[in-house]
Enzyme design. Structure first.
Site, short mmCIF file in Angstrom:
data_model
loop_
_atom_site.label_atom_id
_atom_site.label_comp_id
_atom_site.label_asym_id
_atom_site.label_seq_id
_atom_site.Cartn_x
_atom_site.Cartn_y
_atom_site.Cartn_z
N ASP A 66 -4.65 -4.07 1.82
CA ASP A 66 -3.88 -4.93 2.43
C ASP A 66 -4.04 -5.20 3.86
O ASP A 66 -4.53 -6.22 4.93
CB ASP A 66 -2.45 -4.84 1.85
CG ASP A 66 -2.05 -3.79 2.14
OD1 ASP A 66 -2.62 -2.93 2.73
OD2 ASP A 66 -0.47 -3.72 2.72
N THR A 110 7.00 -5.47 1.65
CA THR A 110 7.36 -4.26 1.99
C THR A 110 7.35 -3.74 3.02
O THR A 110 8.98 -2.42 3.13
CB THR A 110 7.43 -3.32 0.58
OG1 THR A 110 7.03 -4.45 -1.02
CG2 THR A 110 8.11 -1.93 -0.09
N GLY A 122 -4.84 1.09 4.17
CA GLY A 122 -5.07 0.33 3.31
C GLY A 122 -5.46 -1.22 2.58
O GLY A 122 -5.63 -1.83 3.75
#
Length: 254
Positions: free
Chosen positions: A109, A132, A107
């Site tokens: 991020d 999240t 990912g």
């Protein structure tokens, strides 16, 4: 000014960097159905709120875990500010190696948080990103991203607890005074806050045992400030790690 934009599943975090100094941070809700015109309007409003004028904006960089918004956000920035944003993804220069089965699947991020930690604090290290989902990333001695754990996020668990039980309410997330709850709300807060802190302590211990050393630990993400202070391990909090990583990546790829 450079805009760093982190598109998450729940929020889009926007940071403004002037000469590598983070001058403001703003959040807007993630909505994959909104158009580039709507996001252009929202971002212009955010910049106006923080007294940033269009001519100050020199560039932008985006990390995203919501693919439908990737091109929408790029077009929004082009429409509002006439800048061609850099997108974090395969082919971008990161300055770190990625030792995973499929590096392209990591990912954006996670990459940003690891880049910032390596350049600002050094390696080896563990990075705990509480958004999240809760992600735990391992940076080895050479500064390479060498794997991670992904855990259901705090709010995911909290919503499931309330929605899948008949008598448990939706609650605000904060630590109770005692681990031994005396009412329903404090019982839930104890389990969610202290339970997640204990889980993270246990994961840190497992990582340390596996790599045979005591790793320095860094925490970030919207829920890090709520959970991580209750861990037994010493964890350095830096809520802007992903934004700082984006700024470093912009400078490497502009």
């Amino acid at each position: 000014m450079i805009l760093a934009i982190d598109i998450g599943n729940t929020n889009i975090v926007i940071g403004g960097f002037t000469e590598d100094k983070l001058t403001f941070v703003a959040r807007i809700a993630t909505n994959a159905t909104k158009t580039e015109d709507e996001y252009a309007t929202k971002i212009k409003s955010v910049l106006t709120l923080h007294n940033v004028v269009k001519k100050e904006l020199k560039g932008a960089i985006i990390s995203s875990v919501v693919p439908p918004l990737n091109n929408v956000m790029k077009r929004a920035l082009k429409l509002a500010f006439d800048v061609d944003a850099i997108m974090v993804g395969p082919g971008i220069k990161t300055g770190i190696n990625i030792h995973c089965d499929n590096p392209a699947s990591v990912g954006a991020d996670l990459i940003c948080a690891c880049v910032a930690t390596h350049h600002i604090y050094g390696s080896p290290s563990l990075i705990i990103d509480m958004g999240t989902a809760t992600k735990i990333m391992y940076m080895d001695d050479s500064g390479a991203f060498s794997g991670a754990s992904i855990i259901p996020g705090v709010n995911i668990a909290l919503k499931a607890l309330a929605s899948d039980t008949a008598q448990l309410p939706q609650i605000s997330l904060e630590a109770p005074r005692s681990v031994i709850g005396k009412n329903t709300v404090d019982c839930m807060r104890s389990g969610v806050v202290f339970g997640n802190a204990a889980m993270i302590d246990g994961m840190i211990e497992r990582y340390n045992l596996e790599v045979k050393k005591e790793l320095k630990v860094y925490g970030t993400g919207g829920l890090g400030e709520v959970i991580l202070p209750h861990c037994k391990y010493d964890i350095t909090l830096d809520s802007d790690l992903v934004l700082k990583g984006l700024n470093i990546l912009y400078n490497k790829n502009k």
